[in-house]
Design a protein around this motif. Sequence first.
Motif, short mmCIF file in Angstrom:
data_model
loop_
_atom_site.label_atom_id
_atom_site.label_comp_id
_atom_site.label_asym_id
_atom_site.label_seq_id
_atom_site.Cartn_x
_atom_site.Cartn_y
_atom_site.Cartn_z
N UNK A 96 3.67 -4.06 -1.51
CA UNK A 96 2.52 -3.51 -2.24
C UNK A 96 2.13 -2.14 -1.70
N UNK A 97 3.11 -1.32 -1.43
CA UNK A 97 2.86 -0.05 -0.75
C UNK A 97 1.88 0.86 -1.48
N UNK A 98 1.98 1.09 -2.72
CA UNK A 98 1.04 2.06 -3.32
C UNK A 98 -0.41 1.62 -3.23
N UNK A 99 -0.64 0.31 -3.39
CA UNK A 99 -2.02 -0.16 -3.37
C UNK A 99 -2.50 -0.52 -1.97
N UNK A 100 -1.59 -0.90 -1.10
CA UNK A 100 -2.00 -1.34 0.24
C UNK A 100 -2.55 -0.22 1.09
N UNK A 101 -2.21 1.02 0.75
CA UNK A 101 -2.70 2.15 1.55
C UNK A 101 -4.22 2.20 1.51
N UNK A 102 -4.80 1.89 0.37
CA UNK A 102 -6.26 1.97 0.25
C UNK A 102 -6.97 0.89 1.06
#
Length: 338
Positions: A96-102
């Motif tokens: 979930x890299x794109x969303x996990x950054x937040x």
Amino acid sequence: MDKPGENGSAESSPGTSAKAVETLLLTTAAAPPPKPKVVVLDKSVPKRGEDAARPLAVSHSRDAMYTSGTASSEPEGSGFIEVVATFASILLLVVTFPLAIFFCFKVVQEYERAVIFRLGRLRRGGARGPGIFFILPCIDAYRCVDLRTVSFDVPPQEVLSRDSVTVSVDAISYYRVNNPIMAISNVEDYSHSTRLLAATTLRNVLGTKNLAEILSERESISHTMQAALDEATDPWGVKVERVEIKDVRLPVQLQRAMAAEAEAAREARAKVIAAEGEMKASRALKEASDVMVESPAALQLRYLQTLNTISAEKNSTIIFPIPIDILTPFFSGALKKK
């Protein structure tokens, strides 16, 4: 048939072995016997204090770890479940890299610090902040601690002084957190605990003072409370900076009694001062009369000055001046009769 060399060697071997056995026996006889080992079994029942001290040693070492500020709460070797949980968290982060950054990057303000727990244990490096820091999803949890000075009002406390007088006293206290790890790990709610301790310390300190000391020595009482609170909250990572007594309220009956006492004291001092003034005035009049007896013109001048003072005021007073010489025979006759 055997060869002569072989027979010779066979014949010499019994003598050699006999000498070796004899040498071994002599060495064994000369060596001292080994001392027997004595094992003492301690069957005494441990004392209650000793049993209580064993877990305290572990807790003290853990407190020392928290006190350092850079506590290493992770063990020497992580367990299998911890490794699997960490790997699963990293895998989830990658998937979930794109969303996990937040959700993995957090920001704390300049006046805040973040204490991070990984699977319930403190992470290495102490508190994070100020700025940005990274956490792993699902296995990391953090708590922010405010480092700014906090002020709170101590609720009014009904205190019985040493001379058995009931007074109601309230105060104000200022504190700040100087060790975020200790404030989170050593106490459940450092703010609430500090407030309760301040109220208790206020009652304890004022209970050792007289009413006069409570009213006149507020500064020393504040310093005593500040030192006691600072020492008690030091294991919690809290620094008490200042304590001030706001108000001391007395019962209404006691206020009336004190007011009556003060009024009576003031009246007594006023009477004494008035008596001293009368005494000084009489001495001055006596000295003035002695001067006027020596000079009759001085009495006439004083008479004229009195008339001038009375006439300056605009009133309805009618003055009939009588010469002093007319009254002189009457005064001389009275003096002759005496």
